[in-house]
Design a protein around this motif. Structure first.
Motif, short mmCIF file in Angstrom:
data_model
loop_
_atom_site.label_atom_id
_atom_site.label_comp_id
_atom_site.label_asym_id
_atom_site.label_seq_id
_atom_site.Cartn_x
_atom_site.Cartn_y
_atom_site.Cartn_z
N ASP A 117 -9.79 -26.61 -29.52
CA ASP A 117 -9.39 -25.98 -28.26
C ASP A 117 -10.33 -26.40 -26.96
N ALA A 137 -8.59 -25.59 -35.27
CA ALA A 137 -8.38 -25.19 -33.95
C ALA A 137 -9.63 -24.99 -32.98
N MET A 144 -0.20 -23.62 -26.09
CA MET A 144 0.26 -23.49 -27.42
C MET A 144 -0.61 -23.94 -28.47
N LEU A 145 -1.52 -25.06 -28.23
CA LEU A 145 -2.24 -25.65 -29.12
C LEU A 145 -3.42 -24.92 -29.41
N GLY A 146 -3.79 -24.69 -30.83
CA GLY A 146 -4.86 -23.91 -31.21
C GLY A 146 -4.66 -22.56 -31.48
N TYR A 147 -3.72 -21.74 -30.60
CA TYR A 147 -3.35 -20.43 -30.62
C TYR A 147 -2.22 -20.29 -31.53
N THR A 148 -1.29 -20.83 -31.25
CA THR A 148 0.11 -20.39 -32.22
C THR A 148 -0.12 -20.51 -33.62
N ARG A 179 4.08 -31.07 -33.28
CA ARG A 179 2.93 -30.15 -33.81
C ARG A 179 3.07 -28.68 -33.33
N HIS A 231 1.48 -20.62 -37.17
CA HIS A 231 2.70 -20.72 -37.98
C HIS A 231 3.08 -19.52 -38.70
N PRO A 232 4.50 -19.13 -38.48
CA PRO A 232 4.95 -17.76 -38.89
C PRO A 232 4.85 -17.57 -40.43
N CYS A 233 4.75 -18.61 -41.15
CA CYS A 233 4.61 -18.36 -42.44
C CYS A 233 3.30 -18.08 -43.18
N LEU A 234 2.27 -18.39 -42.22
CA LEU A 234 1.02 -18.32 -42.99
C LEU A 234 0.47 -16.84 -42.86
N GLN A 238 4.43 -25.78 -35.47
CA GLN A 238 3.61 -24.47 -35.53
C GLN A 238 4.01 -23.14 -35.08
N PHE A 257 -4.38 -34.80 -39.42
CA PHE A 257 -4.37 -33.78 -38.09
C PHE A 257 -4.33 -34.62 -36.85
#
Lengths: 295, 295
Positions: free
Chosen positions: A282, A278, B284-288, A164, B290-293, A168, B159
């Motif tokens: 979180d 998220a 990292m989770l929740g905050y990162t 994941r 995806h650069p394509c979004l 991400q 998810f």
């Protein structure tokens, strides 16, 4: 060029490295011979298993130390760097890294222009905890001319957080280096797949990412390895076949890495990445402690 | 009693609810008739699909409103409460919940002592976004005399955070309510399983949790449903068979819920929950993103 060249031919190499200092030279030669076969068949990105030059089952920490070397300065990574330069390929493989007094179960990415980066296994399996230090590199994604490449190592994929987080960050493909061993039985289903095959498939599916998983075969100091290497498409399903449990094999897939970028949208309203809640995760991930665990 | 009674007989009911106000009575009757079959065969915990009394494919928000009712005060949940009391069973099922101006895709848990709790689907699929409000209940785990029960609904399991969070809170079993539809082809593999079967299996495996997944069959306003209900053990593998793609079926499993508590330890050094590297995930989770979004 900074965008992926498509299609890219990906190869995963399944073979039988053997632990023991007397086998190191043969293991390294095997990685180079098999990578050459893959390159001669047109592979641009070649993935080898976890600990592919040292074997897996060390006797103790001293044994692991004896098998270790610096990354990237040591001879194994330099051999791979030379190979990648000479054959104009990207290569991902695992070895035992020594850094001062610490040992890591490490995967490296090398390419036509040399050493690109390394990943140190974050989740250590069983006796590994007695000699390796848990990885401290986070989960890096490396930008290359053929696309964004993430690495994970074996037990890591039991933690869905890992693919994941790599996804991400925009990984187009995750190179998964493995020495798959025992899981709660049955080891294989009627389709000849092991649970790790399915962990690979579902991680690819829910993240819309390619996963090229190289596993090993053989037996070593009483441990049986499961093979079952595969290359999963962004839809999760294997591209071509899943490898056998016990044969040396090279699998190939011609894949369009850009499809990991353009196809996360399943319909006009859903997107696998954007749909993450998220806001609900979180407060819970990372902090919540399973009530049965020691505090 | 506050600890699970073991073994517990779990039943998942796969059938064909149909959307349309004219079908509501028949849908509810079907849920009760099938739950009665399961109870007569000894089931203690009975799981029915998502939106089992309303069908899935609403024409628009007005249509969804017309199918909705209060939870737990409305007639559907009250019928299920009466059933559970009368037959001394736990029952989990989905319906369309109305709360003021908001609609939710909701699952409820009822038992011998009445209504226990509800879960509102957090991840909405496709056109659901046009009529439902994204769930705001978080991911509750309900303590019951037979064990700790979590709920998730369909697209939620795409998810991996969801089964992870439920399991981290100590769920012994996750009841998964589904109307599984299209995924990127192929819809089924040679083993007759759909990708959602594997999502269920791997989520059970990596979390050491039982998952009882009830899916639906049939067609409705052009949508085809995939069946494939299953009960996954804590090792991830189906207990018994995976249901067909198109037949009404009830699957049963006699399971020891305590095994979800005592068996996360794979060897003397590994534990699926304790081995999480929350130190690496938190940042990292929740905050990162995806650069394509879109940002």
């Amino acid at each position: 060029m900074s965008e992926p060249t498509s299609p890219v031919r990906v190869a995963v190499v399944q073979f039988d490295p053997q632990v023991g200092l007397e086998n190191r030279e043969a293991n390294l030669r095997n990685t180079l011979d098999l990578a050459l076969q893959a390159a001669n068949d047109g592979a641009n990105l070649i993935v080898l298993p976890e600990l592919s030059t040292t074997g897996y089952f060390f006797n103790n920490r001293q044994d692991a130390f004896a098998h270790s070397e610096a990354v990237p300065a040591g001879p194994t990574v330099q051999s791979w760097v030379n190979f990648a330069r000479q054959h104009n390929v990207y290569l991902v493989a695992g070895l035992t890294e020594r850094d001062g007094a610490q040992l890591f179960n490490t995967g490296v990415l090398v390419g036509p222009d040399g050493f690109i980066g390394k990943y140190r296994k974050a989740h250590l399996w069983n006796l590994e905890k007695l000699w390796f230090t848990p990885g401290n590199t986070g989960f890096p994604v490396f930008d290359t001319p053929i696309g964004r490449i993430g690495l994970l190592i074996c037990w890591d994929i039991w933690f869905p957080e890992v693919p994941r987080i790599l996804s991400q960050q925009g990984a187009d493909i995750i190179c998964s280096l493995n020495n798959w061993v025992w899981t709660p039985p049955p080891l294989f289903d009627d389709a000849g797949k092991c649970m790790a095959s399915y962990l690979t498939m579902t991680a690819a599916h829910v993240n819309n990412v390619f996963i090229a998983a190289a596993s090993r075969i053989g037996e070593e100091r009483g441990a049986r390895y499961l093979g079952c290497s595969l290359i999963a498409g962004t839809n999760g399903w294997p591209i071509g076949k899943v490898a056998s449990a016990d044969q040396q094999e090279i699998l190939f897939a011609d894949i369009d890495l850009t499809s990991s970028r353009s196809a996360p949208i399943w319909n006009s309203l859903n997107d696998l990445h954007r749909d993450r809640r998220a806001d609900l995760y979180d407060a819970m991930l990372g902090y919540t402690q399973h009530p049965c665990l020691p505090r």
